[in-house]
Write an enzyme that holds these catalytic residues in place. Structure first.
Site, PDB file in Angstrom:
ATOM      1  CE  LYS A 195      -0.356  15.550   0.630  1.00 18.03           C
ATOM      2  NZ  LYS A 195      -1.018  14.587  -0.239  1.00 18.03           N
ATOM      3  CG  HIS A 227      -2.307  11.648  -3.371  1.00 24.25           C
ATOM      4  ND1 HIS A 227      -3.178  12.490  -2.729  1.00 24.25           N
ATOM      5  CD2 HIS A 227      -2.329  10.507  -2.644  1.00 24.25           C
ATOM      6  CE1 HIS A 227      -3.708  11.884  -1.689  1.00 24.25           C
ATOM      7  NE2 HIS A 227      -3.202  10.666  -1.607  1.00 24.25           N
ATOM      8  NE  ARG A 287      -3.922   4.943  -4.976  1.00 25.38           N
ATOM      9  CZ  ARG A 287      -4.062   5.618  -3.842  1.00 25.38           C
ATOM     10  NH1 ARG A 287      -4.138   5.000  -2.682  1.00 25.38           N
ATOM     11  NH2 ARG A 287      -4.137   6.926  -3.886  1.00 25.38           N
ATOM     12  CE1 TYR A 327      -7.563  12.819   0.526  1.00 27.32           C
ATOM     13  CE2 TYR A 327      -7.310  11.381   2.412  1.00 27.32           C
ATOM     14  CZ  TYR A 327      -6.862  11.853   1.205  1.00 27.32           C
ATOM     15  OH  TYR A 327      -5.706  11.352   0.664  1.00 27.32           O
ATOM     16  CB  THR A 362      -5.890  16.138   0.349  1.00 29.74           C
ATOM     17  OG1 THR A 362      -4.864  15.999   1.330  1.00 29.74           O
ATOM     18  CG2 THR A 362      -5.492  15.362  -0.902  1.00 29.74           C
ATOM     19  CB  SER A 380      -3.813  10.737   6.924  1.00 26.94           C
ATOM     20  OG  SER A 380      -4.839  10.353   6.042  1.00 26.94           O
ATOM     21  CE1 TYR A 399      -3.348   2.892   0.722  1.00 25.61           C
ATOM     22  CE2 TYR A 399      -2.003   3.359   2.661  1.00 25.61           C
ATOM     23  CZ  TYR A 399      -3.008   3.721   1.776  1.00 25.61           C
ATOM     24  OH  TYR A 399      -3.661   4.923   1.943  1.00 25.61           O
ATOM     25  NE  ARG A 403       5.213   5.534  -2.147  1.00 29.74           N
ATOM     26  CZ  ARG A 403       4.704   6.445  -2.986  1.00 29.74           C
ATOM     27  NH1 ARG A 403       5.337   7.586  -3.191  1.00 29.74           N
ATOM     28  NH2 ARG A 403       3.573   6.215  -3.610  1.00 29.74           N
ATOM     29  N   GLY A 418      -2.131   7.564   4.586  1.00 31.95           N
ATOM     30  CA  GLY A 418      -3.282   6.758   5.004  1.00 31.95           C
ATOM     31  C   GLY A 418      -2.853   5.455   5.656  1.00 31.95           C
TER      32      GLY A 418
HETATM   33  C1  GLV Z   1      -4.513   8.062   0.681  1.00 31.75           C
HETATM   34  O1  GLV Z   1      -4.223   9.199   0.889  1.00 31.75           O
HETATM   35  C2  GLV Z   1      -3.894   7.253  -0.315  1.00 31.75           C
HETATM   36  O2  GLV Z   1      -3.161   7.783  -1.162  1.00 31.75           O
HETATM   37  O3  GLV Z   1      -4.112   6.030  -0.272  1.00 31.75           O
END
Ligand code: GLV
Length: 439
Positions: free
Chosen positions: A312, A336, A225, A190, A216, A167, A85, A391, A140
């Protein structure tokens, strides 16, 4: 509402040096704000004081010399679905890769025989003093990289003197994080369709003494993803043989997770009405997030919040001008982390034109692709006043909890400091384009 927002710290901009309200005050305020018993948390010592184990962890972490080292360790400690993730981008992951690759292509000028003594990395972001211009990005499901991950990350950031951004999609709640920190953190918002819930969330961030709201703008629908779909990502994990195997092969993670009650979305559960499917991010965002979010809503949120506001997800000069028109305090040039519009340009490649467009009207920050202190320096050289790590933070957390996050920050600090010196500079606030070799 109270805490950091009306304290002397806010007026002088020296938030990092002035303690926020005591947890008991915040809890009282949360109570006044009508929060339920379930959301008042004790200031627990979240990473227990097993000294020999900690000494061993610190020895081991000290041998991690790069963010890539921490990433390799996180991969070994965190169940695949959660590691993936963090380590994923949308569709082909082309933008995710470009974020890093475009940093690598920027070259620095080597300078010699310049006095390198008395160097300083201290700076300011939105008027808050920071030990270095690097904030922890909102990420997240952080509490799935390590038990109580957001609480540990916030404590590491506080001790280091850099901002921590929580977040909306965190596992630990706003109140959990407030209960283990003394100084204001930032809260990322959010916007959901349910405006009462949004209003309530903003109220909770105020009650917790948050000193900035990070709104955001680039995730009203979720980018796809592939890894998350293939892994069947959920929080908490499902109990299919595949998921049970992923957890069983990460016993330390599993043991620590058994020791916490925080295993779902702490800001949402018990607060939002009609959230029927929290386990799948894509169905949850599709159901709850407001796809009609507009610049008028930004004005509404700014009024509702009334404090420092950071926008953002700006990657276009025209949007940057609209963002500056709102009167917000800063924008974050961001795609993002390559997780939304695959095929968009990297954040660092868009930074110069956005700085040209609005740099004289609003503070410009950047996230996406930063994997070293060298990348931080390059972003500052191209006009960013502050940067964010997502990250690198998660890899540090996965590798070693709070100590791992501290290690990630130390690695970045050392790289930033040494690179700055070898470029012939002593003060991070003086960094400009002249340190770059532009060919
Ligand atoms: C949440 O912010 C994500 O990118 O999964």
């Amino acid at each position: 509402m109270q805490a950091g927002r009306s304290t002397p710290s806010r007026r002088t901009g020296e938030v990092a040096t002035v303690p926020r309200s005591r947890p008991s005050d915040r809890l009282r305020s949360a109570e006044e704000g009508g929060l339920s018993e379930a959301h008042r948390v004790e200031a627990v010592d979240v990473q227990s004081a097993n000294q020999p184990a900690r000494a061993k962890r610190l020895r081991s972490l000290s041998t991690a010399l790069t963010i890539a080292d921490l990433k390799a360790r996180a991969r070994r400690r965190v169940p695949k679905m959660f590691f993936d993730y963090a380590d994923s981008g949308a569709w082909t992951e082309g933008t995710y890769r470009a974020n890093e690759a475009d940093f690598a292509a920027i070259k620095l000028r080597q300078r010699v025989l310049v006095d390198m003594t008395g160097r300083s990395l201290q700076s300011e972001m939105i008027g808050e003093r920071v030990a270095m211009p690097v904030a922890i990005a909102p990420t997240g499901m952080t509490g799935m990289q390590h038990a109580d991950g957001e609480m540990l990350g916030a404590r590491a950031a506080e001790a280091f003197g850099v901002p921590f951004t929580l977040s909306t999609m965190s596992i630990c709640s706003i109140e959990d994080v407030a209960s283990v920190t003394k100084r204001p953190f930032w809260f990322q918002l959010y916007v959901m369709r349910d405006r009462d819930f949004v209003r309530n969330l903003i109220g909770r961030a105020k009650a917790a003494g948050c000193s900035a709201l990070v709104l955001t703008l680039d995730l009203q629908i979720l980018g796809q993803r592939h890894k998350d779909l293939r892994n069947g990502l959920s929080a908490p994990p499902k109990w299919t043989p595949k998921h049970a195997w992923q957890v069983a092969t990460r016993p330390l993670w599993a043991m620590e997770m058994l020791g916490t009650k925080r295993r779902s979305f702490g800001n949402i559960v018990g607060h939002a009405k009609n959230v029927s499917d929290l386990s799948s991010l894509s169905s949850w965002t599709a159901e709850q997030f407001d796809p009609k979010l507009s610049w008028d809503d930004v004005a509404w949120i700014k009024r509702e919040w009334g404090g420092k506001l950071i926008l953002k997800g700006i990657l276009d000069s025209e949007d940057a001008r609209a963002a500056a028109d709102t009167g917000a305090d800063a924008i974050i040039v961001s795609n993002h982390g390559g997780r939304q519009l695959d095929g968009a340009r990297s954040s660092i490649s868009m930074l110069p034109r956005i700085v040209d467009a609005v740099g004289d009207r609003i503070e410009v920050h950047l996230d996406g692709g930063i994997r070293s202190g060298q990348d931080v320096l390059k972003a500052l050289a191209l006009g960013a006043k502050g940067t964010y790590i997502g990250r690198p933070f998660l890899y540090g957390l996965g590798a070693g909890g709070q100590d791992g996050v501290t290690r990630a920050l130390e690695i970045i600090r050392t790289e930033l400091d040494v690179t700055m010196a070898l470029c012939g500079r002593r003060d991070v606030r003086d960094i400009d384009r002249s340190i770059l070799d532009e060919g």
